[in-house]
Design a protein around this motif. Structure first.
Motif, PDB file in Angstrom:
ATOM      1  N   ASN A  90       0.864  -1.165   0.000  1.00 24.79           N
ATOM      2  CA  ASN A  90       0.000   0.000   0.000  1.00 24.79           C
ATOM      3  C   ASN A  90       0.909   1.226   0.000  1.00 24.79           C
ATOM      4  OD1 ASN A  90      -2.897  -0.911   0.204  1.00 24.79           O
ATOM      5  ND2 ASN A  90      -2.004  -2.097   1.882  1.00 24.79           N
ATOM      6  N   SER A  91       0.382   2.368   0.314  1.00 28.69           N
ATOM      7  CA  SER A  91       1.185   3.592   0.390  1.00 28.69           C
ATOM      8  C   SER A  91       1.064   4.191   1.776  1.00 28.69           C
ATOM      9  CB  SER A  91       0.733   4.594  -0.682  1.00 28.69           C
ATOM     10  OG  SER A  91       0.963   4.073  -1.966  1.00 28.69           O
ATOM     11  N   LEU A  92       1.350   3.368   2.781  1.00 27.02           N
ATOM     12  CA  LEU A  92       1.304   3.819   4.167  1.00 27.02           C
ATOM     13  C   LEU A  92       2.624   4.479   4.520  1.00 27.02           C
ATOM     14  CD1 LEU A  92      -0.391   0.640   5.650  1.00 27.02           C
ATOM     15  CD2 LEU A  92      -1.462   2.865   5.225  1.00 27.02           C
ATOM     16  N   SER A  93       2.556   5.433   5.422  1.00 25.50           N
ATOM     17  CA  SER A  93       3.762   6.162   5.806  1.00 25.50           C
ATOM     18  C   SER A  93       3.616   6.640   7.243  1.00 25.50           C
ATOM     19  CB  SER A  93       3.969   7.345   4.853  1.00 25.50           C
ATOM     20  OG  SER A  93       2.848   8.221   4.918  1.00 25.50           O
ATOM     21  N   GLY A  94       4.533   7.497   7.650  1.00 29.06           N
ATOM     22  CA  GLY A  94       4.492   8.025   9.002  1.00 29.06           C
ATOM     23  C   GLY A  94       5.115   7.068   9.993  1.00 29.06           C
ATOM     24  N   THR A  95       4.902   7.346  11.242  1.00 26.09           N
ATOM     25  CA  THR A  95       5.448   6.527  12.313  1.00 26.09           C
ATOM     26  C   THR A  95       4.475   5.413  12.657  1.00 26.09           C
ATOM     27  OG1 THR A  95       6.568   8.475  13.202  1.00 26.09           O
ATOM     28  CG2 THR A  95       6.313   6.607  14.684  1.00 26.09           C
ATOM     29  N   LEU A  96       4.990   4.204  12.765  1.00 23.45           N
ATOM     30  CA  LEU A  96       4.134   3.106  13.211  1.00 23.45           C
ATOM     31  C   LEU A  96       3.722   3.377  14.657  1.00 23.45           C
ATOM     32  CD1 LEU A  96       6.008  -0.014  11.840  1.00 23.45           C
ATOM     33  CD2 LEU A  96       3.671   0.650  11.310  1.00 23.45           C
ATOM     34  N   PRO A  97       2.449   3.220  14.980  1.00 22.46           N
ATOM     35  CA  PRO A  97       2.028   3.470  16.358  1.00 22.46           C
ATOM     36  C   PRO A  97       2.634   2.449  17.314  1.00 22.46           C
ATOM     37  CG  PRO A  97       0.237   2.517  15.081  1.00 22.46           C
ATOM     38  CD  PRO A  97       1.354   2.781  14.127  1.00 22.46           C
ATOM     39  N   THR A  98       3.034   2.898  18.480  1.00 19.09           N
ATOM     40  CA  THR A  98       3.615   1.984  19.460  1.00 19.09           C
ATOM     41  C   THR A  98       2.600   0.936  19.905  1.00 19.09           C
ATOM     42  OG1 THR A  98       3.077   3.499  21.256  1.00 19.09           O
ATOM     43  CG2 THR A  98       5.300   3.643  20.325  1.00 19.09           C
ATOM     44  N   GLU A  99       1.330   1.223  19.738  1.00 13.54           N
ATOM     45  CA  GLU A  99       0.287   0.273  20.118  1.00 13.54           C
ATOM     46  C   GLU A  99       0.349  -1.015  19.311  1.00 13.54           C
ATOM     47  OE1 GLU A  99      -0.934   4.286  21.450  1.00 13.54           O
ATOM     48  OE2 GLU A  99      -0.099   3.488  19.586  1.00 13.54           O
ATOM     49  N   ILE A 100       1.064  -0.998  18.201  1.00 15.23           N
ATOM     50  CA  ILE A 100       1.213  -2.215  17.399  1.00 15.23           C
ATOM     51  C   ILE A 100       1.941  -3.296  18.204  1.00 15.23           C
ATOM     52  CG2 ILE A 100       3.413  -1.721  16.243  1.00 15.23           C
ATOM     53  CD1 ILE A 100       2.086  -2.732  13.636  1.00 15.23           C
ATOM     54  N   GLU A 101       2.662  -2.878  19.239  1.00 11.56           N
ATOM     55  CA  GLU A 101       3.351  -3.828  20.115  1.00 11.56           C
ATOM     56  C   GLU A 101       2.370  -4.753  20.830  1.00 11.56           C
ATOM     57  OE1 GLU A 101       5.826  -1.651  22.820  1.00 11.56           O
ATOM     58  OE2 GLU A 101       6.942  -0.680  21.211  1.00 11.56           O
ATOM     59  N   GLN A 102       1.104  -4.356  20.934  1.00  9.39           N
ATOM     60  CA  GLN A 102       0.099  -5.155  21.631  1.00  9.39           C
ATOM     61  C   GLN A 102      -0.415  -6.312  20.781  1.00  9.39           C
ATOM     62  OE1 GLN A 102      -2.917  -2.455  23.179  1.00  9.39           O
ATOM     63  NE2 GLN A 102      -1.348  -0.889  23.386  1.00  9.39           N
ATOM     64  N   LEU A 103      -0.110  -6.295  19.501  1.00 11.34           N
ATOM     65  CA  LEU A 103      -0.576  -7.349  18.600  1.00 11.34           C
ATOM     66  C   LEU A 103       0.380  -8.525  18.645  1.00 11.34           C
ATOM     67  CD1 LEU A 103      -1.530  -5.179  15.501  1.00 11.34           C
ATOM     68  CD2 LEU A 103      -2.978  -5.877  17.416  1.00 11.34           C
ATOM     69  N   ASN A 104      -0.153  -9.704  18.353  1.00 13.81           N
ATOM     70  CA  ASN A 104       0.688 -10.889  18.319  1.00 13.81           C
ATOM     71  C   ASN A 104       0.234 -11.839  17.206  1.00 13.81           C
ATOM     72  OD1 ASN A 104       2.797 -12.512  19.092  1.00 13.81           O
ATOM     73  ND2 ASN A 104       1.568 -13.632  20.585  1.00 13.81           N
ATOM     74  N   PRO A 105       0.195 -11.339  15.960  1.00 12.67           N
ATOM     75  CA  PRO A 105      -0.221 -12.230  14.882  1.00 12.67           C
ATOM     76  C   PRO A 105       0.851 -13.279  14.608  1.00 12.67           C
ATOM     77  CG  PRO A 105       0.590 -10.181  13.972  1.00 12.67           C
ATOM     78  CD  PRO A 105       0.592 -10.022  15.469  1.00 12.67           C
ATOM     79  N   THR A 106       0.430 -14.423  14.100  1.00  9.99           N
ATOM     80  CA  THR A 106       1.393 -15.444  13.707  1.00  9.99           C
ATOM     81  C   THR A 106       1.757 -15.294  12.233  1.00  9.99           C
ATOM     82  OG1 THR A 106      -0.392 -16.988  13.203  1.00  9.99           O
ATOM     83  CG2 THR A 106       0.564 -17.086  15.419  1.00  9.99           C
ATOM     84  N   ASP A 107       1.010 -14.483  11.509  1.00 10.20           N
ATOM     85  CA  ASP A 107       1.232 -14.279  10.082  1.00 10.20           C
ATOM     86  C   ASP A 107       1.081 -12.788   9.803  1.00 10.20           C
ATOM     87  OD1 ASP A 107       1.611 -14.805   7.420  1.00 10.20           O
ATOM     88  OD2 ASP A 107      -0.315 -15.809   7.120  1.00 10.20           O
ATOM     89  N   CYS A 108       2.166 -12.136   9.435  1.00 12.67           N
ATOM     90  CA  CYS A 108       2.144 -10.682   9.309  1.00 12.67           C
ATOM     91  C   CYS A 108       2.934 -10.254   8.089  1.00 12.67           C
ATOM     92  CB  CYS A 108       2.745 -10.067  10.568  1.00 12.67           C
ATOM     93  SG  CYS A 108       2.847  -8.273  10.543  1.00 12.67           S
ATOM     94  N   PHE A 109       2.381  -9.349   7.330  1.00 12.94           N
ATOM     95  CA  PHE A 109       3.099  -8.810   6.184  1.00 12.94           C
ATOM     96  C   PHE A 109       2.778  -7.330   6.050  1.00 12.94           C
ATOM     97  CE2 PHE A 109       4.406  -8.570   1.695  1.00 12.94           C
ATOM     98  CZ  PHE A 109       5.636  -9.179   1.821  1.00 12.94           C
TER      99      PHE A 109
END
Length: 161
Positions: A90-109
């Motif tokens: 996609n065309s995402l940008s900026g700073t990744l939110p620190t809240e992403i640390e709360q996720l625990n997917p087994t499959d991530c891209f």
């Protein structure tokens, strides 16, 4: 859970120009997991089928190559039931939110083109014109997301702290 899920997904839609996604069927129409409106594009259940789990949660958010533009909202961290997170190409940008640390997917891209910040070409970072370009520093990513760096960037970026 449903109104929180709707709020979270609405924040994602709003912050990534959802009105202009390639496919945005069902989004912002009613509740994502209940009633006749429960058919929002990109939501998957634990059986990896389109739709939600019987408890009103989602196990997959698959919006790969869907024209998302903008930044990821901090609300994304609320999707703690995710097993699959595909937001790449996609065309995402900026700073990744620190809240992403709360996720625990087994499959991530995420197709993190963080290697652009280290002077590497887009060819080494996924090879697409639609390559996400997040700003440094990157928060501690879930293991499945962080492992993508070695695949997408050559040489690999250092592991997340």
């Amino acid at each position: 859970m449903s109104s929180t899920l709707r709020d979270t997904l609405t924040a994602l839609y709003d912050s990534t120009d959802g009105a202009n996604w390639r496919i945005n069927n069902g989004w912002l129409t009613g509740e994502p997991c209940t009633g006749t409106t429960a058919n929002w594009h990109g939501l998957y259940n634990a059986q990896r089928q389109p739709g939600c789990n019987s408890d009103g949660t989602i196990s997959g958010l698959l919006l790969w190559n869907n024209g998302l533009r903008g930044t990821l909202p901090s609300e994304l961290g609320r999707l703690t039931t995710l097993d699959q997170l595909y937001l790449g190409s996609n065309s995402l940008s900026g700073t990744l939110p620190t809240e992403i640390e709360q996720l625990n997917p087994t499959d991530c891209f995420l197709t993190i083109a963080q290697c652009l910040a280290t002077g590497q070409s887009t060819t080494n970072c996924g090879g697409s014109a639609n390559t996400n370009n997040f700003a440094c520093p990157v928060p501690r990513l879930p293991t499945a997301c962080a492992s993508n760096w070695a695949i997408l960037c050559n040489p690999p970026l250092p592991p997340s702290p």
